[in-house]
Design an enzyme around this catalytic site. Sequence first.
Site, short mmCIF file in Angstrom:
data_model
loop_
_atom_site.label_atom_id
_atom_site.label_comp_id
_atom_site.label_asym_id
_atom_site.label_seq_id
_atom_site.Cartn_x
_atom_site.Cartn_y
_atom_site.Cartn_z
N LYS A 129 0.71 -1.23 0.05
CA LYS A 129 0.05 -0.09 -0.25
C LYS A 129 1.04 1.14 -0.01
O LYS A 129 0.76 2.09 -0.65
CB LYS A 129 -0.93 -0.10 1.28
CG LYS A 129 -2.00 1.04 1.28
CD LYS A 129 -2.95 0.83 2.28
CE LYS A 129 -2.74 0.70 3.72
NZ LYS A 129 -2.84 2.07 4.27
N SER A 130 1.99 1.44 0.87
CA SER A 130 2.76 2.35 0.95
C SER A 130 3.56 2.88 -0.45
O SER A 130 3.47 3.89 -1.01
CB SER A 130 3.85 2.41 2.07
OG SER A 130 3.22 2.11 3.26
N ARG A 184 2.82 5.77 -3.42
CA ARG A 184 4.06 6.68 -3.92
C ARG A 184 4.22 6.69 -5.42
O ARG A 184 4.53 7.59 -6.00
CB ARG A 184 5.12 6.38 -3.01
CG ARG A 184 5.13 6.75 -1.75
CD ARG A 184 6.20 6.00 -0.74
NE ARG A 184 6.39 6.51 0.51
CZ ARG A 184 5.36 6.22 1.45
NH1 ARG A 184 4.39 5.70 1.34
NH2 ARG A 184 5.80 6.96 2.89
N GLY A 230 -4.27 8.50 5.55
CA GLY A 230 -3.57 9.52 6.06
C GLY A 230 -1.75 9.65 5.09
O GLY A 230 -1.49 10.74 5.15
N ASP A 273 2.75 -1.05 12.27
CA ASP A 273 1.45 -1.42 11.69
C ASP A 273 1.19 -2.70 12.45
O ASP A 273 0.12 -3.38 12.50
CB ASP A 273 1.31 -1.65 10.34
CG ASP A 273 1.12 -0.05 10.00
OD1 ASP A 273 0.66 0.94 10.63
OD2 ASP A 273 1.36 0.09 8.48
N LYS A 323 -3.54 6.84 15.56
CA LYS A 323 -3.89 5.97 14.25
C LYS A 323 -5.38 6.23 13.67
O LYS A 323 -6.24 7.25 14.17
CB LYS A 323 -3.21 4.57 14.35
CG LYS A 323 -2.13 4.70 14.39
CD LYS A 323 -1.27 4.72 12.95
CE LYS A 323 0.18 4.45 13.09
NZ LYS A 323 0.81 4.81 11.80
#
Length: 431
Positions: A25-26, A30, A96, A316, A343
């Site tokens: 996901k990160s 990006r 976020g 996480d 969070k």
Amino acid sequence: MPPSTGLRIEPAAAVIGHVAVPGDKSISHRAVLLGALGEGDTRVSGFGRSRDTEATVRAVRALGVEVEDVAVDELVVHGVGLRGLRAGEVDCANAGTLMRLLAGIAAGQDGVFVLAGDESLSTRPMERVAEPLRRMGATVETSDGHAPIRVTAAGRLRGIDYRLPVASAQVKSAVLLAGLNAEGPTTVVEPAPSRDHTELMLEAAGVRVRRRPTSVTVEPAAALRLGEVRVPGDFSSAAPLLVAAALVPGSDLTVHDVGLNPRRAALLDVLERMGARVSVFNRRREGGEPVGDVQVHAGELVATRIEAAEVPALVDELPLAALLASHARGETVVGGARELRVKETDRIEAVTDGLRAVGARIHSREDGWTITGVPARLRGGRVDARGDHRIAMLGAIAGLASREGVEIEGAEAVAISFPGFYELLESVTRR
């Protein structure tokens, strides 16, 4: 988010199989954001499609970027250049990462950008990203420290040296991304190493990046050229499956093609020192990111300590570490994790309440937990996800490892990061 629904997870006899998980996901966030700022097209394969990453696709489209959906896990971003975004209002939904990184990008554009989010996102702290962007010369307004954020660029930004008060890959990334359109170098100093996906992708796009053990510097860029991004499997999506295999006796699970960035995969160290049998093979690099296959067998678990220096690399996964500790012999202490209180929910209290409800002996601290393990299956019960995808996944794994099963209230929250989670979990569950 759809109406809250309940789902019951029954105990497992074993967790066995070979699986792959959706793209990280990160990295997916990006790839879309940097692709939007690039010259020409960026093809993203292995894209991790979820509510959060779909919000990023919608966001760049709203700012004038064409994104072509090729397949469920593949898309092409038609870049508009480093300063080519069209000013406007963006709905960041629950993401976020999107809001904080986009704030940094917007600071280097022209015009006024308004970044809003859902009720959950609007409770999370945003001054931590606004403050360094103001130092760089942007006008950034928050709503009493929260979203919506209004970013007004003030011509060319100034490069700064910024010391993060709390290790945060999102804040670090926002400052570095603003630095692409600044005069002079921009340096971020970290109290502890956080995820470095942004730095790796900037290097791949041709940006001059200098990395040191506790800091990173970017030089202003003339252009970004990514071309192609191959997204590895998301370690945070693999983590619940790996923990399930560690907890349920007789389990043998392999997750293939998963990202093994050392600033993300510290849970593997925790699993090993607690007594699970962990093997990593077929190691390689894709797009600068380490990738491999991870196999976990269940083992007799023992208590451990998790302290502040480890937290950024498994933030996480800390709820899952608490679940492991609930089944381990001895007392586990988790500290230095105050960040969990800001969070999607207050994860320290959500984990405490959720695990206590299924029979764990857990007490919350200001910055973590103290957990006295019971080297046997927990009773089971009901876990309220509180709209948080990590807590919903925690409840599911607690159900597999329990004696009586777990009812998850708000089970649909998993779609924020992993829409097919329950189906994949069921595919490897033996009863």
